[in-house]
Design a protein around this motif. Structure first.
Motif, PDB file in Angstrom:
ATOM      1  N   THR A  42      80.104 112.252  44.253  1.00 33.46           N
ATOM      2  CA  THR A  42      78.928 113.070  44.899  1.00 33.46           C
ATOM      3  C   THR A  42      77.513 112.632  44.606  1.00 33.46           C
ATOM      4  N   ALA A  43      77.337 112.444  43.176  1.00 38.05           N
ATOM      5  CA  ALA A  43      76.072 112.109  42.610  1.00 38.05           C
ATOM      6  C   ALA A  43      75.684 110.471  42.729  1.00 38.05           C
ATOM      7  N   MET A  44      76.847 109.751  42.919  1.00 34.98           N
ATOM      8  CA  MET A  44      76.609 108.364  42.978  1.00 34.98           C
ATOM      9  C   MET A  44      76.739 107.751  44.195  1.00 34.98           C
ATOM     10  N   VAL A  45      77.667 108.097  45.045  1.00 36.75           N
ATOM     11  CA  VAL A  45      77.855 107.133  46.175  1.00 36.75           C
ATOM     12  C   VAL A  45      76.953 107.894  47.361  1.00 36.75           C
ATOM     13  N   GLY A  46      75.845 107.442  47.327  1.00 31.38           N
ATOM     14  CA  GLY A  46      74.886 108.149  48.305  1.00 31.38           C
ATOM     15  C   GLY A  46      75.002 107.226  49.688  1.00 31.38           C
ATOM     16  N   ALA A  47      74.306 107.807  50.809  1.00 35.66           N
ATOM     17  CA  ALA A  47      74.456 107.117  52.032  1.00 35.66           C
ATOM     18  C   ALA A  47      73.948 105.623  51.916  1.00 35.66           C
ATOM     19  N   GLY A  48      73.127 105.396  50.676  1.00 33.86           N
ATOM     20  CA  GLY A  48      72.668 104.144  50.402  1.00 33.86           C
ATOM     21  C   GLY A  48      73.994 102.977  50.422  1.00 33.86           C
ATOM     22  N   VAL A  49      75.217 103.192  50.092  1.00 31.73           N
ATOM     23  CA  VAL A  49      76.019 102.302  50.196  1.00 31.73           C
ATOM     24  C   VAL A  49      76.122 101.463  51.682  1.00 31.73           C
ATOM     25  N   LEU A  50      75.803 102.282  52.662  1.00 28.59           N
ATOM     26  CA  LEU A  50      75.608 101.532  54.050  1.00 28.59           C
ATOM     27  C   LEU A  50      74.412 100.585  53.959  1.00 28.59           C
ATOM     28  N   SER A  51      73.615 100.514  53.044  1.00 32.87           N
ATOM     29  CA  SER A  51      72.522  99.416  52.961  1.00 32.87           C
ATOM     30  C   SER A  51      73.179  98.159  52.198  1.00 32.87           C
ATOM     31  N   LEU A  52      74.421  98.295  51.618  1.00 29.84           N
ATOM     32  CA  LEU A  52      74.841  97.388  50.648  1.00 29.84           C
ATOM     33  C   LEU A  52      75.049  95.777  51.233  1.00 29.84           C
ATOM     34  N   PRO A  53      75.463  95.780  52.498  1.00 31.38           N
ATOM     35  CA  PRO A  53      75.661  94.461  53.170  1.00 31.38           C
ATOM     36  C   PRO A  53      74.351  93.974  53.503  1.00 31.38           C
ATOM     37  N   ILE A 230      70.719  98.077  45.224  1.00 34.16           N
ATOM     38  CA  ILE A 230      71.820  98.028  44.409  1.00 34.16           C
ATOM     39  C   ILE A 230      71.840  98.832  43.127  1.00 34.16           C
ATOM     40  N   ALA A 231      70.448  98.564  42.355  1.00 33.22           N
ATOM     41  CA  ALA A 231      70.375  99.515  41.434  1.00 33.22           C
ATOM     42  C   ALA A 231      70.409 101.008  41.442  1.00 33.22           C
ATOM     43  N   PHE A 232      69.756 101.326  42.738  1.00 32.38           N
ATOM     44  CA  PHE A 232      69.561 102.709  42.989  1.00 32.38           C
ATOM     45  C   PHE A 232      70.986 103.449  43.441  1.00 32.38           C
ATOM     46  N   ALA A 233      71.833 102.585  43.757  1.00 36.46           N
ATOM     47  CA  ALA A 233      73.314 102.864  44.262  1.00 36.46           C
ATOM     48  C   ALA A 233      73.973 103.451  42.702  1.00 36.46           C
ATOM     49  N   TYR A 234      73.493 103.002  41.769  1.00 36.26           N
ATOM     50  CA  TYR A 234      74.073 103.858  40.442  1.00 36.26           C
ATOM     51  C   TYR A 234      73.069 104.859  39.683  1.00 36.26           C
ATOM     52  N   ALA A 235      72.855 106.041  40.232  1.00 44.03           N
ATOM     53  CA  ALA A 235      72.111 106.941  39.613  1.00 44.03           C
ATOM     54  C   ALA A 235      72.703 108.193  39.044  1.00 44.03           C
ATOM     55  N   GLY A 236      73.995 107.999  38.949  1.00 40.25           N
ATOM     56  CA  GLY A 236      74.669 109.513  38.642  1.00 40.25           C
ATOM     57  C   GLY A 236      74.320 109.905  37.170  1.00 40.25           C
ATOM     58  N   TYR A 274      81.977 100.781  47.388  1.00 37.17           N
ATOM     59  CA  TYR A 274      81.004  99.983  47.528  1.00 37.17           C
ATOM     60  C   TYR A 274      81.469  98.661  47.895  1.00 37.17           C
ATOM     61  N   PHE A 275      82.184  97.756  47.310  1.00 37.80           N
ATOM     62  CA  PHE A 275      82.725  96.284  47.342  1.00 37.80           C
ATOM     63  C   PHE A 275      83.236  96.165  48.588  1.00 37.80           C
ATOM     64  N   PRO A 276      83.980  96.690  49.313  1.00 41.06           N
ATOM     65  CA  PRO A 276      84.588  96.547  50.680  1.00 41.06           C
ATOM     66  C   PRO A 276      83.245  96.559  51.742  1.00 41.06           C
ATOM     67  N   VAL A 277      82.665  97.638  51.564  1.00 40.72           N
ATOM     68  CA  VAL A 277      81.442  97.836  52.568  1.00 40.72           C
ATOM     69  C   VAL A 277      80.577  96.506  52.488  1.00 40.72           C
ATOM     70  N   ALA A 278      80.261  96.221  51.253  1.00 39.03           N
ATOM     71  CA  ALA A 278      79.167  95.072  50.843  1.00 39.03           C
ATOM     72  C   ALA A 278      79.920  93.776  51.194  1.00 39.03           C
ATOM     73  N   ILE A 279      80.945  93.345  50.819  1.00 40.56           N
ATOM     74  CA  ILE A 279      81.570  92.173  51.048  1.00 40.56           C
ATOM     75  C   ILE A 279      81.903  91.988  52.586  1.00 40.56           C
ATOM     76  N   ILE A 280      82.854  93.087  53.109  1.00 38.22           N
ATOM     77  CA  ILE A 280      83.158  92.873  54.459  1.00 38.22           C
ATOM     78  C   ILE A 280      82.065  93.155  55.448  1.00 38.22           C
ATOM     79  N   GLY A 281      81.206  93.929  55.330  1.00 38.27           N
ATOM     80  CA  GLY A 281      79.968  93.958  56.093  1.00 38.27           C
ATOM     81  C   GLY A 281      79.209  92.859  56.336  1.00 38.27           C
ATOM     82  N   TYR A 282      78.817  92.133  55.310  1.00 37.50           N
ATOM     83  CA  TYR A 282      78.290  90.767  55.313  1.00 37.50           C
ATOM     84  C   TYR A 282      79.100  89.665  55.701  1.00 37.50           C
ATOM     85  N   TYR A 283      80.412  89.606  55.416  1.00 38.72           N
ATOM     86  CA  TYR A 283      81.251  88.705  56.041  1.00 38.72           C
ATOM     87  C   TYR A 283      81.244  88.607  57.529  1.00 38.72           C
TER      88      TYR A 283
END
Length: 441
Positions: A42-53, A230-236, A274-283
């Motif tokens: 909860t602390a780490m996976v924010g809505a910012g994961v949607l901006s990773l692509p 990307i750095a802010f995605a790891y704030a827990g 993180y990884f599927p959203v970032a990689i598949i979204g950009y792909y």
């Protein structure tokens, strides 16, 4: 009271014990290892994961994936360090980040180094979650009722804040476990929706994987902003010691065992998000992806509406995790330094005031993400990437040139680089947003 303290001899007075049993972080120590898992998710996976692509589109395939993976590895290592240092002094627990800083740097210097940075992260995240919750609520309304009269973003932020005026009065971390668990499930859910809906859309024939901008200066600023995203995605890390403080400990079975197990499971879930959203979204979308992939998807409408509702539930839990650490800091100062009597009226005043303040700032500056990118660059990177390493070098004193010594210095160099570059992109975002912004629109 903690059994480890009993074994070592507890020098606290009855008054000090009563205060510790009242404060949010130390009042309950019966958490299980899985509490650590969903609190950390909860602390780490924010809505910012949607901006990773979008971040990967700014950095390109190779460098983008490398930065994402390196951040995952480095922050897992620094998280392990913090878990190990929680009880490195026999009979004593560093229940708060600043207490660990005080042990390493001294009473006054430790507070000066840690507290300002931790407050920027925690208060800033709460404000950003207010904005995110309000805007997601607005997107949900637009998805389920496209013909309804549009309302100001301000109203949606106020609606979202009303939940926190109630939840703020839950006393401690363990009391918000159900909220945190629901938030962790939601974060996994909307992440899965983001990449599965992208796969369903299918490969686009005209997809372009070149840099988003052909202008070198624009490309440079975009890369700086992406490093920050990307750095802010790891704030827990800013609440990890406070989470570990809720786990029971004895000399035979210290808290670092169940805490680390929970952290490992949490980081596996983080990778799944993180990884599927970032990689598949950009792909799928290439450099046409928006800074929120749900906006790029847009259809099917019911699925995007569901994802936005999941985001809302998640940021409710995320706000509670970060605000609980702030409540503890304020209430500790008031009862220990200002000699206020612990009471329900004091707690009600502190927490209601904090929720009201973060709500006011959120509706006044709903582009706070850019502001956080500027100021947060000086706090997110230190507290997550390299401050644990500096504390480790000071306290543990590994041999110069050893593998541990080299690993720590590598993390410090990476963290300092991010700290220097990420705010530049955030400052540019503020300037661009402020130019056309109207208050309370």
């Amino acid at each position: 009271m903690d059994q480890a303290a009993v074994a070592a001899g507890d020098a606290r007075t009855a008054e000090q014990k009563a205060i510790d049993e009242w404060l949010p972080v130390t009042s309950s120590r019966n958490a299980k290892w899985w509490y650590s898992t969903f609190h950390n998710v909860t602390a780490m996976v924010g809505a910012g994961v949607l901006s990773l692509p979008y971040a990967i589109s700014q950095l390109g395939w190779g460098f983008g994936i490398m930065v994402l993976f390196m951040s995952w590895v480095i922050t897992l290592y620094t998280l392990w360090q913090m878990v190990q240092m929680h009880e490195m002094v026999p009979g004593k627990r560093f229940d708060r980040y600043h207490e660990l800083g005080q042990h390493a740097f001294g009473e006054k210097l430790g507070l000066f180094i840690v507290v300002p940075q931790q407050l920027v992260v925690e208060v800033g995240t709460c404000i950003v979650y207010m904005v995110t919750g309000g805007k997601s609520l607005q997107k949900f309304q637009q998805s389920v009722c496209p013909d309804c009269k549009p309302l100001k973003t301000t109203y949606f932020i106020l609606i979202f804040s009303s939940v926190h005026f109630v939840l703020a009065h839950l006393p401690n971390f363990n009391s918000i476990s159900c909220v945190s668990f629901a938030a962790a499930v939601m974060s996994l859910s909307y992440s899965v929706i983001a990449w599965t809906a992208s796969l369903h859309r299918g490969y686009q024939e005209d997809v372009d994987y070149s840099f988003r901008s052909k202008i070198p200066s624009e490309r440079m600023f975009g890369m700086f902003t992406a490093l920050g995203d990307i750095a802010f995605a790891y704030a827990g890390h800013n609440v990890v010691l406070e989470i570990q403080a809720t786990i029971p400990s004895t000399p035979e079975k210290p808290s670092k065992g169940p805490m680390w197990l929970g952290c490992v499971v949490a980081y596996i879930i983080v990778a799944i998000c993180y990884f599927p959203v970032a990689i598949i979204g950009y792909y799928i979308f290439g450099n046409c992806v928006d800074d929120n992939i749900l906006i790029t998807l847009d259809h099917p409408r019911w699925l995007i509406a569901s994802a936005n509702m999941f985001v809302i539930i998640h940021v409710i839990g995320g706000y509670q995790i970060y605000s609980m650490a702030v409540y503890d800091m304020i209430e500790t100062y008031l009862v220990k330094s200002m000699n206020f009597k612990p009471s329900s009226s004091l707690r009600f005043t502190v927490r209601t005031s904090f929720v009201a303040a973060t709500t006011f700032i959120a509706i006044t500056f709903p582009f706070f993400g850019g502001l956080l990118g500027f100021f947060g660059g000086f706090a997110f990177a230190p507290t997550t990437f390299y401050l644990p390493c500096i504390i480790w070098l000071v306290v543990k004193k590994p041999k110069r040139g050893s593998l541990t010594w080299c690993m720590n210095w590598f993390c410090i160099v990476v963290g300092v680089t991010i700290m220097l570059l990420a705010p530049i992109g955030g400052l540019r975002t503020i300037i661009k947003s402020a130019g056309s912004y109207q208050f309370y629109s």
